[in-house]
Design a protein around this motif. Structure first.
Motif, PDB file in Angstrom:
ATOM      1  N   ARG A 108      56.459 -78.562  36.334  1.00  0.00           N
ATOM      2  CA  ARG A 108      56.840 -78.451  34.924  1.00  0.00           C
ATOM      3  C   ARG A 108      55.915 -79.327  34.084  1.00  0.00           C
ATOM      4  N   THR A 109      54.914 -78.676  33.441  1.00  0.00           N
ATOM      5  CA  THR A 109      53.942 -79.437  32.662  1.00  0.00           C
ATOM      6  C   THR A 109      53.991 -79.090  31.177  1.00  0.00           C
ATOM      7  N   ASN A 110      54.686 -78.027  30.815  1.00  0.00           N
ATOM      8  CA  ASN A 110      54.822 -77.653  29.411  1.00  0.00           C
ATOM      9  C   ASN A 110      56.236 -77.972  28.949  1.00  0.00           C
ATOM     10  N   THR A 111      56.360 -78.976  28.093  1.00  0.00           N
ATOM     11  CA  THR A 111      57.665 -79.400  27.610  1.00  0.00           C
ATOM     12  C   THR A 111      57.583 -79.625  26.109  1.00  0.00           C
ATOM     13  N   LYS A 112      58.563 -80.320  25.567  1.00  0.00           N
ATOM     14  CA  LYS A 112      58.621 -80.499  24.121  1.00  0.00           C
ATOM     15  C   LYS A 112      57.399 -81.220  23.581  1.00  0.00           C
ATOM     16  N   TYR A 113      56.939 -82.258  24.276  1.00  0.00           N
ATOM     17  CA  TYR A 113      55.851 -83.089  23.773  1.00  0.00           C
ATOM     18  C   TYR A 113      54.553 -82.962  24.565  1.00  0.00           C
ATOM     19  N   TYR A 114      54.576 -82.206  25.666  1.00  0.00           N
ATOM     20  CA  TYR A 114      53.383 -82.066  26.495  1.00  0.00           C
ATOM     21  C   TYR A 114      52.975 -80.610  26.597  1.00  0.00           C
ATOM     22  N   ARG A 115      51.682 -80.403  26.754  1.00  0.00           N
ATOM     23  CA  ARG A 115      51.172 -79.048  26.915  1.00  0.00           C
ATOM     24  C   ARG A 115      50.097 -79.081  27.975  1.00  0.00           C
ATOM     25  N   GLY A 116      50.519 -78.995  29.252  1.00  0.00           N
ATOM     26  CA  GLY A 116      49.572 -78.977  30.348  1.00  0.00           C
ATOM     27  C   GLY A 116      49.221 -80.362  30.864  1.00  0.00           C
ATOM     28  N   ASN A 117      48.103 -80.427  31.587  1.00  0.00           N
ATOM     29  CA  ASN A 117      47.739 -81.656  32.281  1.00  0.00           C
ATOM     30  C   ASN A 117      46.244 -81.911  32.124  1.00  0.00           C
ATOM     31  N   THR A 118      45.830 -83.105  32.520  1.00  0.00           N
ATOM     32  CA  THR A 118      44.417 -83.472  32.590  1.00  0.00           C
ATOM     33  C   THR A 118      44.192 -84.137  33.946  1.00  0.00           C
ATOM     34  N   PRO A 119      42.935 -84.410  34.318  1.00  0.00           N
ATOM     35  CA  PRO A 119      42.702 -85.104  35.595  1.00  0.00           C
ATOM     36  C   PRO A 119      43.306 -86.504  35.655  1.00  0.00           C
ATOM     37  N   TRP A 120      43.706 -87.058  34.482  1.00  0.00           N
ATOM     38  CA  TRP A 120      44.172 -88.445  34.450  1.00  0.00           C
ATOM     39  C   TRP A 120      45.637 -88.588  34.080  1.00  0.00           C
ATOM     40  N   PRO A 122      49.305 -86.399  31.902  1.00  0.00           N
ATOM     41  CA  PRO A 122      49.774 -85.288  31.067  1.00  0.00           C
ATOM     42  C   PRO A 122      49.115 -85.266  29.698  1.00  0.00           C
ATOM     43  N   LYS A 123      48.887 -84.060  29.199  1.00  0.00           N
ATOM     44  CA  LYS A 123      48.196 -83.843  27.926  1.00  0.00           C
ATOM     45  C   LYS A 123      49.219 -83.647  26.811  1.00  0.00           C
ATOM     46  N   PRO A 124      49.104 -84.403  25.726  1.00  0.00           N
ATOM     47  CA  PRO A 124      50.041 -84.227  24.607  1.00  0.00           C
ATOM     48  C   PRO A 124      49.941 -82.825  24.008  1.00  0.00           C
ATOM     49  N   ASP A 125      51.036 -82.371  23.419  1.00  0.00           N
ATOM     50  CA  ASP A 125      51.051 -81.089  22.725  1.00  0.00           C
ATOM     51  C   ASP A 125      50.607 -81.335  21.285  1.00  0.00           C
ATOM     52  N   PHE A 126      49.366 -80.978  20.992  1.00  0.00           N
ATOM     53  CA  PHE A 126      48.807 -81.274  19.679  1.00  0.00           C
ATOM     54  C   PHE A 126      49.259 -80.288  18.610  1.00  0.00           C
ATOM     55  N   LYS A 127      50.160 -79.373  18.962  1.00  0.00           N
ATOM     56  CA  LYS A 127      50.816 -78.540  17.960  1.00  0.00           C
ATOM     57  C   LYS A 127      52.070 -79.214  17.432  1.00  0.00           C
ATOM     58  N   ASN A 128      52.617 -80.124  18.222  1.00  0.00           N
ATOM     59  CA  ASN A 128      53.885 -80.743  17.874  1.00  0.00           C
ATOM     60  C   ASN A 128      53.705 -81.776  16.762  1.00  0.00           C
ATOM     61  N   ILE A 129      54.440 -81.610  15.680  1.00  0.00           N
ATOM     62  CA  ILE A 129      54.268 -82.475  14.518  1.00  0.00           C
ATOM     63  C   ILE A 129      54.599 -83.925  14.831  1.00  0.00           C
ATOM     64  N   MET A 130      55.564 -84.175  15.722  1.00  0.00           N
ATOM     65  CA  MET A 130      55.937 -85.541  16.049  1.00  0.00           C
ATOM     66  C   MET A 130      54.866 -86.223  16.890  1.00  0.00           C
ATOM     67  N   VAL A 131      54.234 -85.477  17.795  1.00  0.00           N
ATOM     68  CA  VAL A 131      53.134 -86.026  18.587  1.00  0.00           C
ATOM     69  C   VAL A 131      51.970 -86.385  17.669  1.00  0.00           C
ATOM     70  N   LYS A 132      51.639 -85.466  16.763  1.00  0.00           N
ATOM     71  CA  LYS A 132      50.543 -85.717  15.831  1.00  0.00           C
ATOM     72  C   LYS A 132      50.836 -86.920  14.938  1.00  0.00           C
ATOM     73  N   LYS A 133      52.049 -87.006  14.451  1.00  0.00           N
ATOM     74  CA  LYS A 133      52.414 -88.119  13.572  1.00  0.00           C
ATOM     75  C   LYS A 133      52.364 -89.444  14.328  1.00  0.00           C
ATOM     76  N   TRP A 134      52.801 -89.433  15.580  1.00  0.00           N
ATOM     77  CA  TRP A 134      52.775 -90.653  16.392  1.00  0.00           C
ATOM     78  C   TRP A 134      51.342 -91.170  16.547  1.00  0.00           C
ATOM     79  N   ILE A 135      50.408 -90.268  16.852  1.00  0.00           N
ATOM     80  CA  ILE A 135      49.011 -90.673  17.031  1.00  0.00           C
ATOM     81  C   ILE A 135      48.399 -91.100  15.701  1.00  0.00           C
ATOM     82  N   LEU A 136      48.597 -90.303  14.661  1.00  0.00           N
ATOM     83  CA  LEU A 136      48.030 -90.614  13.355  1.00  0.00           C
ATOM     84  C   LEU A 136      48.529 -91.961  12.839  1.00  0.00           C
ATOM     85  N   ASP A 137      49.844 -92.159  12.863  1.00  0.00           N
ATOM     86  CA  ASP A 137      50.418 -93.409  12.358  1.00  0.00           C
ATOM     87  C   ASP A 137      49.935 -94.604  13.169  1.00  0.00           C
TER      88      ASP A 137
END
Length: 296
Positions: A108-120, A122-137
């Motif tokens: 299970r790699t696609n959830t509310k805040y994650y969208r897939g994986n990376t070699p290192w 889980p990859k954040p879901d950059f469509k999710n407004i809360m994820v984007k706001k967390w990084i931006l802020d």
């Protein structure tokens, strides 16, 4: 600069991890060397007590083993007093699963805040407004709180490969950071080397000021590592090409181009180079890398 090992002290005959205050002791030394800027490996709280900092647990909390936020501010101010710029290495391509509290599993790699994986991780879901706001802020606060002069983004293509949302988010992020601090220097570790990384956002580029030039580093690794006094000639054309802004990743139409020599950052070694290849680092480092658990 890796704070953990830059100027470590001995305690009871054994090296202990370096701190912000240990670095500050060397501010004059760095200035006397002719250094014009210092780039720190990630200083944010990490899941490992002795690591490079790329397994981050926060984009806000400072790694307590290095010191307090006030000590970091004092270090930055001390470097600024000597006309040294300060750059922070930033990781947004993957985050610790426990950081944004969205349960993942091997299946299970696609959830509310994650969208897939990376070699290192889980990859954040950059469509999710809360994820984007967390990084931006987080990054806006980082710039304002510590008065830093630049950011270097770790493996940025992982954010947007296969993700239009990731590409648009990087554009949005860089646009905002330039508005907050017009002189902020933004650099991308970008492999393979994509010329669009350093084109302006208005031209549909990503808006970085530079990207890391792996050809420059590769030239020295591949050529000078094997040089000996019996070798009468070294082909310097690759280094000429790298200084002009060309990469070493061939495509069907020839070489990709960085977009200009001033858009490249030439380097001889990175955290990978130091950590993986320098035996001295292993000799002086008696620190154990172990994963921290719980809230403390």
């Amino acid at each position: 600069l890796w704070p953990l090992t830059f100027n470590p002290k001995k305690k009871e005959g054994k090296f202990v991890g370096g701190t912000f205050n240990d670095i500050q002791e060397k501010a004059d030394y760095l200035s006397d060397l002719g250094v014009t800027s210092v780039e720190f490996l990630p200083v944010h709280e990490s899941r490992f007590h002795a690591s490079w900092g790329y397994a981050l647990d926060s984009l806000s909390l400072i790694e307590k083993n290095y010191g307090t936020p006030n000590e970091l501010r004092g270090l930055v101010d001390s470097l600024h007093q000597r006309d040294l710029k300060v750059i922070f290495d930033i990781v947004i391509n993957h985050v610790n699963n426990s950081l944004i509290r969205d349960p993942l599993s091997k299946t299970r790699t696609n959830t509310k805040y994650y969208r897939g994986n990376t070699p290192w991780g889980p990859k954040p879901d950059f469509k999710n407004i809360m994820v984007k706001k967390w990084i931006l802020d987080s990054l806006v606060n980082l710039i304002r709180d510590f008065h830093i002069d630049g950011l270097r983004f770790d493996m940025i293509e992982t954010v947007y490969i296969g993700s239009k949302a990731g590409y648009h988010f990087v554009q949005e992020l860089n646009t905002l950071l330039k508005k907050i601090q017009p002189k902020i220097y933004l650099s991308a570790e970008q492999l393979p080397d994509n010329a669009w990384a350093t084109f302006p956002v208005k031209d549909n580029g990503l808006g970085f000021d530079s990207q890391w030039n792996d050809k420059f580093k590769n030239f020295f690794e591949q050529k000078f590592d094997h040089y000996n006094e019996n070798q009468r000639f070294i082909d310097l054309s690759p280094i000429k090409g790298s200084l002009m802004g060309f990469s070493n990743h061939d495509s069907g139409n020839g070489e990709y181009h960085y977009g200009g020599a001033t858009r490249t950052l030439n380097y001889l070694g990175s955290h990978d180079f130091v950590g993986n290849k320098n035996p001295l680092m292993r000799i002086i480092s008696t620190f154990e890398s172990y994963e921290s658990s719980g809230q403390n």
